[in-house]
Motif scaffolding. Structure first.
Motif, PDB file in Angstrom:
ATOM      1  N   ALA A 188      11.113   4.376  -7.721  1.00 36.28           N
ATOM      2  CA  ALA A 188       9.817   4.145  -7.890  1.00 36.28           C
ATOM      3  C   ALA A 188       9.009   4.465  -6.663  1.00 36.28           C
ATOM      4  CB  ALA A 188       9.545   2.663  -8.406  1.00 36.28           C
ATOM      5  N   ALA A 189       9.327   4.113  -5.469  1.00 31.07           N
ATOM      6  CA  ALA A 189       8.796   4.367  -4.211  1.00 31.07           C
ATOM      7  C   ALA A 189       8.898   5.708  -4.130  1.00 31.07           C
ATOM      8  CB  ALA A 189       9.368   3.598  -3.172  1.00 31.07           C
ATOM      9  N   VAL A 190       9.844   6.631  -4.279  1.00 35.80           N
ATOM     10  CA  VAL A 190      10.005   8.070  -4.106  1.00 35.80           C
ATOM     11  C   VAL A 190       8.997   8.585  -5.061  1.00 35.80           C
ATOM     12  CG1 VAL A 190      11.416   9.818  -4.208  1.00 35.80           C
ATOM     13  CG2 VAL A 190      12.388   7.964  -3.338  1.00 35.80           C
ATOM     14  N   SER A 191       8.699   8.216  -6.047  1.00 34.54           N
ATOM     15  CA  SER A 191       7.804   8.627  -7.286  1.00 34.54           C
ATOM     16  C   SER A 191       6.445   8.308  -6.966  1.00 34.54           C
ATOM     17  CB  SER A 191       8.282   8.163  -8.747  1.00 34.54           C
ATOM     18  OG  SER A 191       9.455   8.445  -8.994  1.00 34.54           O
ATOM     19  N   GLY A 192       6.051   7.678  -5.823  1.00 35.15           N
ATOM     20  CA  GLY A 192       4.760   7.283  -5.352  1.00 35.15           C
ATOM     21  C   GLY A 192       4.176   6.300  -6.049  1.00 35.15           C
ATOM     22  N   MET A 193       4.999   5.328  -6.893  1.00 33.79           N
ATOM     23  CA  MET A 193       4.336   4.104  -7.423  1.00 33.79           C
ATOM     24  C   MET A 193       4.049   2.946  -6.397  1.00 33.79           C
ATOM     25  SD  MET A 193       4.217   5.192 -10.207  1.00 33.79           S
ATOM     26  CE  MET A 193       3.483   3.658 -11.171  1.00 33.79           C
ATOM     27  N   GLY A 194       4.274   3.096  -5.073  1.00 27.01           N
ATOM     28  CA  GLY A 194       4.003   2.006  -4.233  1.00 27.01           C
ATOM     29  C   GLY A 194       4.860   1.964  -3.076  1.00 27.01           C
ATOM     30  N   VAL A 195       4.696   1.029  -2.276  1.00 25.87           N
ATOM     31  CA  VAL A 195       5.446   0.993  -0.821  1.00 25.87           C
ATOM     32  C   VAL A 195       6.458  -0.002  -1.239  1.00 25.87           C
ATOM     33  CG1 VAL A 195       5.333  -0.296   1.485  1.00 25.87           C
ATOM     34  CG2 VAL A 195       3.272   0.865   0.648  1.00 25.87           C
ATOM     35  N   ALA A 196       7.544   0.169  -0.467  1.00 25.88           N
ATOM     36  CA  ALA A 196       9.084  -0.641  -0.818  1.00 25.88           C
ATOM     37  C   ALA A 196       9.461  -1.055   0.558  1.00 25.88           C
ATOM     38  CB  ALA A 196       9.857   0.471  -1.500  1.00 25.88           C
ATOM     39  N   THR A 197       9.870  -2.431   0.656  1.00 23.43           N
ATOM     40  CA  THR A 197      10.713  -2.839   1.559  1.00 23.43           C
ATOM     41  C   THR A 197      12.172  -2.743   1.023  1.00 23.43           C
ATOM     42  OG1 THR A 197      10.148  -5.180   1.029  1.00 23.43           O
ATOM     43  CG2 THR A 197       8.867  -4.119   2.854  1.00 23.43           C
ATOM     44  N   THR A 198      13.257  -2.290   1.810  1.00 23.19           N
ATOM     45  CA  THR A 198      14.347  -2.220   1.291  1.00 23.19           C
ATOM     46  C   THR A 198      15.409  -2.152   2.246  1.00 23.19           C
ATOM     47  OG1 THR A 198      15.896  -1.065  -0.390  1.00 23.19           O
ATOM     48  CG2 THR A 198      14.470   0.376   0.799  1.00 23.19           C
ATOM     49  N   ALA A 199      16.641  -2.224   2.152  1.00 24.33           N
ATOM     50  CA  ALA A 199      17.848  -2.065   2.996  1.00 24.33           C
ATOM     51  C   ALA A 199      17.565  -0.519   3.549  1.00 24.33           C
ATOM     52  CB  ALA A 199      19.181  -2.478   2.344  1.00 24.33           C
TER      53      ALA A 199
END
Length: 311
Positions: A232-243
């Motif tokens: 979803a982050a790659v698709s531009g749906m928002g910022v992500a905090t992830t490992a």
């Protein structure tokens, strides 16, 4: 009557809630397990279980017998394990639950090494972040991210995963780059992560020096799977905090860029959990030890890559 086998059958019926699931978990016919429990009741001259068409209920005597039977069976298993050759070469089925992302990106690519070390262990890996009934589903252990909340489980920490914040070029083109974590509550969007335990979107925690803030982000979409979260982050749906290991490939392809890098996120702890009523067998112990080394090697690789990036 083989009393130990009958005790094991009775314990499984209590743990699983009925004769059908108990028989399936022990891989024996339902009639066999029924006859074993009936023989045990006849031997003890008491009723251990009350049966109806819908459910099986433990009697007062049955509850007392279950507690002592669990202790006795645990002692027998421990004695067998300490003496037999399986202490050196563990074997048998091992049922493990873990997230699909960690299974696909970390554990499964390294399983050839585990097999070379322990060729007599057969791994059954359940994939997902769902809530698990460890007893009824005969699950030996589960790998879980975050500090376990369930006090009925024994938890052993196996490592930590570094966390960073990312956005895609598509998102940046549409919304710009947030300069402060609080922007995620006002002018920007995050991908929401919906936890199975809490049933709500997780907050985000950021640190900078002595300052720590908790952000409840705005979101367009929320998901309950780590791989979907990154996609979803790659698709531009928002910022992500992830490992970092989750974002590694997308970062290399230019599909994500790291942002807010002056703010840090606490690393994500990883735990192996299993029910208190289940003795940690040698096959579980060797899997946990192998997993600890695997997580350590993952962190070492990430640290080397970060040093290369800084250099």
């Amino acid at each position: 009557m083989d009393q130990l086998s009958a005790m094991r059958a009775f314990v499984r019926v209590v743990e699983t809630g009925n004769f059908t699931r108990a028989a399936a978990s022990l891989n024996i016919p339902k009639t066999t397990i029924t006859n074993m429990v009936q023989a045990l009741e006849a031997h003890l001259n008491t009723t251990l279980l009350n049966r109806t068409t819908r459910r099986v209920m433990v009697t007062t005597d049955g509850a007392l017998y279950y507690e002592r039977a669990m202790q006795i069976l645990g002692d027998v298993d421990e004695l067998d394990s300490s003496i037999s050759n399986s202490q050196l070469q563990p074997k048998g089925r091992l049922r493990v639950e873990m997230s699909g992302a960690f299974a696909d990106l970390v554990v499964i690519p390294a399983l050839c090494d585990f097999y070379k070390r322990y060729p007599q262990i057969r791994l059954d890996i359940g994939v997902g972040d769902r809530l698990v009934d460890y007893i009824a589903e005969n699950v030996d252990c589960a790998l879980r991210a975050g500090t376990p909340k369930d006090q009925s489980l024994i938890a052993r920490k196996v490592g930590e995963l570094p966390i960073a914040t990312y956005a895609s070029p598509i998102y940046i083109e549409n919304f710009g780059i947030p300069v402060h974590p609080r922007d995620l509550e006002s002018d920007h969007f995050s991908v929401g992560y919906l936890t199975a335990q809490a049933g709500r979107v997780m907050s985000m925690d950021f640190c900078k020096g002595d300052e720590t803030i908790e952000v409840n982000p705005r979101y367009i979409v929320s998901v309950n799977d780590a791989r979907s979260y990154v996609n979803a982050a790659v698709s531009g749906m928002g910022v992500a905090t992830t490992a970092r290991f989750m974002a590694k490939d997308a970062l290399a392809r230019g599909e994500l860029v790291e942002i807010l890098d002056s703010w840090t996120c606490d690393p994500l702890p990883l735990y192996i959990v299993y029910p208190q009523t289940r003795h940690m067998s040698n096959k579980v112990r060797v899997f946990v030890d192998w997993l600890v080394k695997l997580v350590q090697s993952l962190r070492t690789t990430e640290q080397v890559e970060l040093l290369r990036k800084v250099g």
